[in-house]
Design a protein around this motif. Sequence first.
Motif, PDB file in Angstrom:
ATOM      1  N   TYR A   1       0.831  -1.205   0.000  1.00 60.78           N
ATOM      2  CA  TYR A   1       0.000   0.000   0.000  1.00 60.78           C
ATOM      3  C   TYR A   1       0.870   1.261   0.000  1.00 60.78           C
ATOM      4  CZ  TYR A   1      -3.163   3.630   1.732  1.00 60.78           C
ATOM      5  OH  TYR A   1      -3.860   4.794   1.880  1.00 60.78           O
ATOM      6  N   TYR A   2       1.787   1.349   0.956  1.00 62.15           N
ATOM      7  CA  TYR A   2       2.593   2.564   1.077  1.00 62.15           C
ATOM      8  C   TYR A   2       3.609   2.720  -0.051  1.00 62.15           C
ATOM      9  CZ  TYR A   2       0.612   3.430   5.674  1.00 62.15           C
ATOM     10  OH  TYR A   2      -0.254   3.699   6.710  1.00 62.15           O
ATOM     11  N   SER A   3       4.043   1.615  -0.640  1.00 62.67           N
ATOM     12  CA  SER A   3       5.048   1.686  -1.704  1.00 62.67           C
ATOM     13  C   SER A   3       4.456   1.952  -3.080  1.00 62.67           C
ATOM     14  CB  SER A   3       5.857   0.379  -1.754  1.00 62.67           C
ATOM     15  OG  SER A   3       6.647   0.213  -0.604  1.00 62.67           O
ATOM     16  N   TYR A   4       3.247   1.449  -3.337  1.00 60.50           N
ATOM     17  CA  TYR A   4       2.773   1.429  -4.720  1.00 60.50           C
ATOM     18  C   TYR A   4       1.467   2.165  -5.004  1.00 60.50           C
ATOM     19  CZ  TYR A   4       6.401  -2.095  -5.225  1.00 60.50           C
ATOM     20  OH  TYR A   4       7.610  -2.744  -5.244  1.00 60.50           O
ATOM     21  N   VAL A   5       0.705   2.536  -4.003  1.00 61.89           N
ATOM     22  CA  VAL A   5      -0.569   3.219  -4.261  1.00 61.89           C
ATOM     23  C   VAL A   5      -0.328   4.715  -4.468  1.00 61.89           C
ATOM     24  CG1 VAL A   5      -2.806   3.850  -3.250  1.00 61.89           C
ATOM     25  CG2 VAL A   5      -1.943   1.519  -3.032  1.00 61.89           C
ATOM     26  N   ALA A   6      -1.004   5.290  -5.458  1.00 61.53           N
ATOM     27  CA  ALA A   6      -0.868   6.713  -5.768  1.00 61.53           C
ATOM     28  C   ALA A   6      -1.190   7.568  -4.546  1.00 61.53           C
ATOM     29  CB  ALA A   6      -1.797   7.086  -6.930  1.00 61.53           C
ATOM     30  N   LYS A   7      -0.460   8.658  -4.403  1.00 65.11           N
ATOM     31  CA  LYS A   7      -0.638   9.529  -3.238  1.00 65.11           C
ATOM     32  C   LYS A   7      -2.063  10.041  -3.116  1.00 65.11           C
ATOM     33  CE  LYS A   7       3.513   9.350  -1.571  1.00 65.11           C
ATOM     34  NZ  LYS A   7       3.751   8.629  -0.292  1.00 65.11           N
TER      35      LYS A   7
ATOM     36  N   GLY B   1      -4.859  -0.472 -13.101  1.00 67.48           N
ATOM     37  CA  GLY B   1      -4.356   0.661 -13.866  1.00 67.48           C
ATOM     38  C   GLY B   1      -3.296   1.399 -13.079  1.00 67.48           C
ATOM     39  N   ALA B   2      -2.274   1.883 -13.783  1.00 69.76           N
ATOM     40  CA  ALA B   2      -1.203   2.653 -13.153  1.00 69.76           C
ATOM     41  C   ALA B   2      -1.117   4.030 -13.795  1.00 69.76           C
ATOM     42  CB  ALA B   2       0.134   1.930 -13.297  1.00 69.76           C
ATOM     43  N   LYS B   3      -0.747   5.033 -13.007  1.00 69.27           N
ATOM     44  CA  LYS B   3      -0.535   6.386 -13.522  1.00 69.27           C
ATOM     45  C   LYS B   3       0.902   6.791 -13.213  1.00 69.27           C
ATOM     46  CE  LYS B   3      -1.538   9.933 -11.013  1.00 69.27           C
ATOM     47  NZ  LYS B   3      -2.208  11.034 -10.289  1.00 69.27           N
ATOM     48  N   TRP B   4       1.455   7.668 -14.056  1.00 58.42           N
ATOM     49  CA  TRP B   4       2.794   8.171 -13.808  1.00 58.42           C
ATOM     50  C   TRP B   4       2.704   9.293 -12.778  1.00 58.42           C
ATOM     51  CZ3 TRP B   4       7.459   6.400 -14.525  1.00 58.42           C
ATOM     52  CH2 TRP B   4       8.555   7.256 -14.352  1.00 58.42           C
ATOM     53  N   GLU B   5       3.482   9.156 -11.706  1.00 60.58           N
ATOM     54  CA  GLU B   5       3.422  10.123 -10.604  1.00 60.58           C
ATOM     55  C   GLU B   5       4.845  10.509 -10.218  1.00 60.58           C
ATOM     56  OE1 GLU B   5       0.553   9.799  -7.065  1.00 60.58           O
ATOM     57  OE2 GLU B   5       2.471   9.142  -6.215  1.00 60.58           O
ATOM     58  N   GLY B   6       5.265  11.675 -10.637  1.00 70.31           N
ATOM     59  CA  GLY B   6       6.600  12.152 -10.284  1.00 70.31           C
ATOM     60  C   GLY B   6       7.705  11.400 -11.007  1.00 70.31           C
ATOM     61  N   THR B   7       8.248  10.381 -10.355  1.00 68.45           N
ATOM     62  CA  THR B   7       9.348   9.602 -10.935  1.00 68.45           C
ATOM     63  C   THR B   7       9.031   8.121 -11.019  1.00 68.45           C
ATOM     64  OG1 THR B   7      10.389   9.312  -8.745  1.00 68.45           O
ATOM     65  CG2 THR B   7      11.057  11.234 -10.036  1.00 68.45           C
ATOM     66  N   ASP B   8       7.742   7.764 -10.928  1.00 64.65           N
ATOM     67  CA  ASP B   8       7.413   6.341 -10.885  1.00 64.65           C
ATOM     68  C   ASP B   8       5.966   6.095 -11.298  1.00 64.65           C
ATOM     69  OD1 ASP B   8       7.955   3.685 -10.491  1.00 64.65           O
ATOM     70  OD2 ASP B   8       8.145   3.797  -8.312  1.00 64.65           O
ATOM     71  N   TRP B   9       5.664   4.827 -11.598  1.00 62.25           N
ATOM     72  CA  TRP B   9       4.298   4.384 -11.838  1.00 62.25           C
ATOM     73  C   TRP B   9       3.654   4.002 -10.517  1.00 62.25           C
ATOM     74  CZ3 TRP B   9       2.230   5.071 -16.477  1.00 62.25           C
ATOM     75  CH2 TRP B   9       3.069   5.126 -17.593  1.00 62.25           C
ATOM     76  N   LYS B  10       2.413   4.409 -10.313  1.00 64.97           N
ATOM     77  CA  LYS B  10       1.700   4.104  -9.081  1.00 64.97           C
ATOM     78  C   LYS B  10       0.326   3.509  -9.393  1.00 64.97           C
ATOM     79  CE  LYS B  10       4.872   5.591  -6.275  1.00 64.97           C
ATOM     80  NZ  LYS B  10       5.602   4.649  -5.387  1.00 64.97           N
ATOM     81  N   LEU B  11      -0.077   2.569  -8.573  1.00 66.20           N
ATOM     82  CA  LEU B  11      -1.391   1.951  -8.676  1.00 66.20           C
ATOM     83  C   LEU B  11      -2.452   3.013  -8.411  1.00 66.20           C
ATOM     84  CD1 LEU B  11      -2.922  -0.758  -8.933  1.00 66.20           C
ATOM     85  CD2 LEU B  11      -2.559  -1.073  -6.481  1.00 66.20           C
ATOM     86  N   SER B  12      -3.393   3.156  -9.340  1.00 63.60           N
ATOM     87  CA  SER B  12      -4.337   4.271  -9.299  1.00 63.60           C
ATOM     88  C   SER B  12      -5.784   3.809  -9.382  1.00 63.60           C
ATOM     89  CB  SER B  12      -4.027   5.223 -10.463  1.00 63.60           C
ATOM     90  OG  SER B  12      -5.088   6.101 -10.724  1.00 63.60           O
ATOM     91  N   VAL B  13      -6.615   4.339  -8.501  1.00 62.78           N
ATOM     92  CA  VAL B  13      -8.043   4.044  -8.536  1.00 62.78           C
ATOM     93  C   VAL B  13      -8.655   4.556  -9.838  1.00 62.78           C
ATOM     94  CG1 VAL B  13     -10.268   4.569  -7.479  1.00 62.78           C
ATOM     95  CG2 VAL B  13      -8.313   4.010  -6.026  1.00 62.78           C
TER      96      VAL B  13
END
Length: 217
Positions: A76-82, A167-179
């Motif tokens: 959760y803390y490593s991969y979910v979008a902020k 689905g993943a979105k690009w967030e800053g410098t990485d891909w994050k798991l996105s609702v």
Amino acid sequence: MSASADPTPSESYAQPEDWTDPQRWVALPRGKRSDEHGSEVEFPRTTEGAVAALTASNNSTVEGSTSHVDEQLRLYYSYVAKEDQSEAAAERVELGSIDNGKVIARDMGLKPGAPMPPGAYVRSLVIGYQVIEQSQDEVSVWLLSRVTQKAGETAEEKGSYARLRFGAKWEGTDWKLSVKATRHAQEATAGKPEPKIVAPGDTAFNAAGWTAIRQAS
């Protein structure tokens, strides 16, 4: 990863004895570093980089003193979008992991809440994927996972398969798991046949459109 997963019921599946090489293989790129939770992060801004991030967010191992709660909160803390993280969401992940851990422990004949005995484990490993949609900022996929569990050193290993949509979105410098990206994947696949659950080595794996994942060294 339970924060924004879209699980569908696993179908009954028995892997055949004959092996047929998958027609599509990929060795996914590695992340640049490990974060404070011990998770691999900062994947390339490519479609395969997004698949690698989503794969990492769904690979887990529960054994020894590492509990289901430990693993799910790490993911959760490593991969979910902020934008999808909150105290309430983290609490839902924690409580859901506690309940799920109890169910799995009972299924394995173990004491719920107690550390895994020597040789016992529950592992989930993504073994294949299909891209649903892709762009520079958002990638969605079907993931095929194998879940194995063993109740102890002398116990027989049991396995099952699961098909998930993320689905993943690009967030800053990485891909994050996105609702939001996962919701877009749901909309893109609405009314369409879901890929069959078949393991690499089964002739139906190729017909189903899966790409097999080689584990990078």
